[in-house]
Design a protein around this motif. Structure first.
Motif, PDB file in Angstrom:
ATOM      1  N   ALA A 147       7.406  48.142   5.058  1.00  0.00           N
ATOM      2  CA  ALA A 147       8.716  48.081   4.370  1.00  0.00           C
ATOM      3  C   ALA A 147       8.402  47.726   2.749  1.00  0.00           C
ATOM      4  CB  ALA A 147       9.547  47.280   5.056  1.00  0.00           C
ATOM      5  N   VAL A 148       7.696  46.639   2.634  1.00  0.00           N
ATOM      6  CA  VAL A 148       7.490  46.086   1.159  1.00  0.00           C
ATOM      7  C   VAL A 148       6.759  47.146   0.612  1.00  0.00           C
ATOM      8  CG1 VAL A 148       6.308  44.356  -0.151  1.00  0.00           C
ATOM      9  CG2 VAL A 148       7.611  43.612   1.901  1.00  0.00           C
ATOM     10  N   LEU A 149       5.953  47.761   1.063  1.00  0.00           N
ATOM     11  CA  LEU A 149       4.945  49.091   0.215  1.00  0.00           C
ATOM     12  C   LEU A 149       5.765  50.018  -0.053  1.00  0.00           C
ATOM     13  CD1 LEU A 149       1.433  48.955   2.203  1.00  0.00           C
ATOM     14  CD2 LEU A 149       2.112  48.113  -0.289  1.00  0.00           C
ATOM     15  N   ALA A 150       6.760  50.601   0.961  1.00  0.00           N
ATOM     16  CA  ALA A 150       7.713  51.486   0.917  1.00  0.00           C
ATOM     17  C   ALA A 150       8.604  50.956  -0.366  1.00  0.00           C
ATOM     18  CB  ALA A 150       8.544  51.879   2.118  1.00  0.00           C
ATOM     19  N   LEU A 151       9.256  49.809  -0.113  1.00  0.00           N
ATOM     20  CA  LEU A 151      10.100  49.426  -1.381  1.00  0.00           C
ATOM     21  C   LEU A 151       9.303  49.450  -2.811  1.00  0.00           C
ATOM     22  CD1 LEU A 151      12.942  47.742  -1.764  1.00  0.00           C
ATOM     23  CD2 LEU A 151      11.393  45.666  -1.767  1.00  0.00           C
ATOM     24  N   ALA A 152       8.237  49.082  -2.935  1.00  0.00           N
ATOM     25  CA  ALA A 152       7.662  49.091  -4.167  1.00  0.00           C
ATOM     26  C   ALA A 152       7.015  50.500  -4.760  1.00  0.00           C
ATOM     27  CB  ALA A 152       6.262  48.225  -4.039  1.00  0.00           C
ATOM     28  N   THR A 153       6.867  51.226  -3.791  1.00  0.00           N
ATOM     29  CA  THR A 153       6.434  52.550  -4.139  1.00  0.00           C
ATOM     30  C   THR A 153       7.794  53.459  -4.579  1.00  0.00           C
ATOM     31  OG1 THR A 153       4.565  52.590  -2.577  1.00  0.00           O
ATOM     32  CG2 THR A 153       5.491  54.754  -3.557  1.00  0.00           C
ATOM     33  N   VAL A 154       8.773  53.284  -4.007  1.00  0.00           N
ATOM     34  CA  VAL A 154       9.827  54.108  -4.386  1.00  0.00           C
ATOM     35  C   VAL A 154      10.503  53.522  -5.599  1.00  0.00           C
ATOM     36  CG1 VAL A 154      12.280  54.542  -3.428  1.00  0.00           C
ATOM     37  CG2 VAL A 154      10.360  54.883  -1.766  1.00  0.00           C
ATOM     38  N   THR A 155      10.571  52.199  -5.672  1.00  0.00           N
ATOM     39  CA  THR A 155      11.146  51.599  -6.901  1.00  0.00           C
ATOM     40  C   THR A 155      10.288  52.087  -8.078  1.00  0.00           C
ATOM     41  OG1 THR A 155      11.776  49.462  -5.690  1.00  0.00           O
ATOM     42  CG2 THR A 155      11.424  49.187  -8.162  1.00  0.00           C
ATOM     43  N   LEU A 156       9.111  51.940  -8.190  1.00  0.00           N
ATOM     44  CA  LEU A 156       8.216  52.327  -9.259  1.00  0.00           C
ATOM     45  C   LEU A 156       8.485  53.840  -9.541  1.00  0.00           C
ATOM     46  CD1 LEU A 156       5.119  50.245  -8.660  1.00  0.00           C
ATOM     47  CD2 LEU A 156       6.949  49.852 -10.363  1.00  0.00           C
ATOM     48  N   PHE A 157       8.522  54.668  -8.337  1.00  0.00           N
ATOM     49  CA  PHE A 157       8.589  56.203  -8.633  1.00  0.00           C
ATOM     50  C   PHE A 157      10.069  56.404  -9.177  1.00  0.00           C
ATOM     51  CE2 PHE A 157       9.903  60.421  -7.278  1.00  0.00           C
ATOM     52  CZ  PHE A 157       8.879  60.997  -7.473  1.00  0.00           C
ATOM     53  N   VAL A 158      11.261  56.167  -8.805  1.00  0.00           N
ATOM     54  CA  VAL A 158      12.402  56.196  -9.289  1.00  0.00           C
ATOM     55  C   VAL A 158      12.540  55.541 -10.649  1.00  0.00           C
ATOM     56  CG1 VAL A 158      14.839  55.930  -8.847  1.00  0.00           C
ATOM     57  CG2 VAL A 158      13.461  56.432  -6.904  1.00  0.00           C
TER      58      VAL A 158
END
Length: 136
Positions: free
Chosen positions: A82-93
């Protein structure tokens, strides 16, 4: 809310979609309170800070995931994913938002937008992996 009782270990399972909807609604409430506070403080010279908006929104929106974590046995893999998904999506968006609106790149608005989009996705990943681990 559509909760199911897991007969094997007595924990409550929640569908990821329900957690996403609840997280989005709480994010909207958090953003509304942040917006109202900004409008009330703006005449006194206070400029809104996107990092404060992210902090305030996440403090309100993470409670459904925290309650789900408390209801069942802790799974470290679900939290890490969940933390990795949060970081990845945050940086991509944030990258897409800064590319689309370069004038707002200096004020970290793209990062705030990315974080607001990523919190429900991180909650869904967390709920999905936690429910999958409980079923297995």
């Amino acid at each position: 809310m559509a909760d199911e009782k897991d007969s094997r270990n007595g924990s409550i399972r929640q569908r990821p979609w329900d957690l996403v909807v609840e997280t989005v609604l709480l994010e909207l409430v958090g953003l509304a309170f942040f917006g109202i506070g900004t409008l009330l403080a703006w005449p006194f010279g206070w400029q809104p800070d996107p990092s404060l908006g992210m902090l305030f929104t996440s403090m309100v929106a993470v409670w459904p995931a925290v309650e789900l974590y408390r209801a069942g046995p802790p799974r470290r893999l679900a939290v890490v994913a969940a933390v990795l998904a949060l970081a990845t999506v945050t940086l991509f968006v944030a990258a897409v938002a800064n590319w689309a609106l370069p004038a707002s790149a200096d004020s970290d608005v793209g990062l705030l937008v990315g974080y607001v989009v990523a919190v429900p996705i991180g909650a869904a990943v967390f709920a999905w992996l936690l429910n999958r681990a409980n079923v297995a």
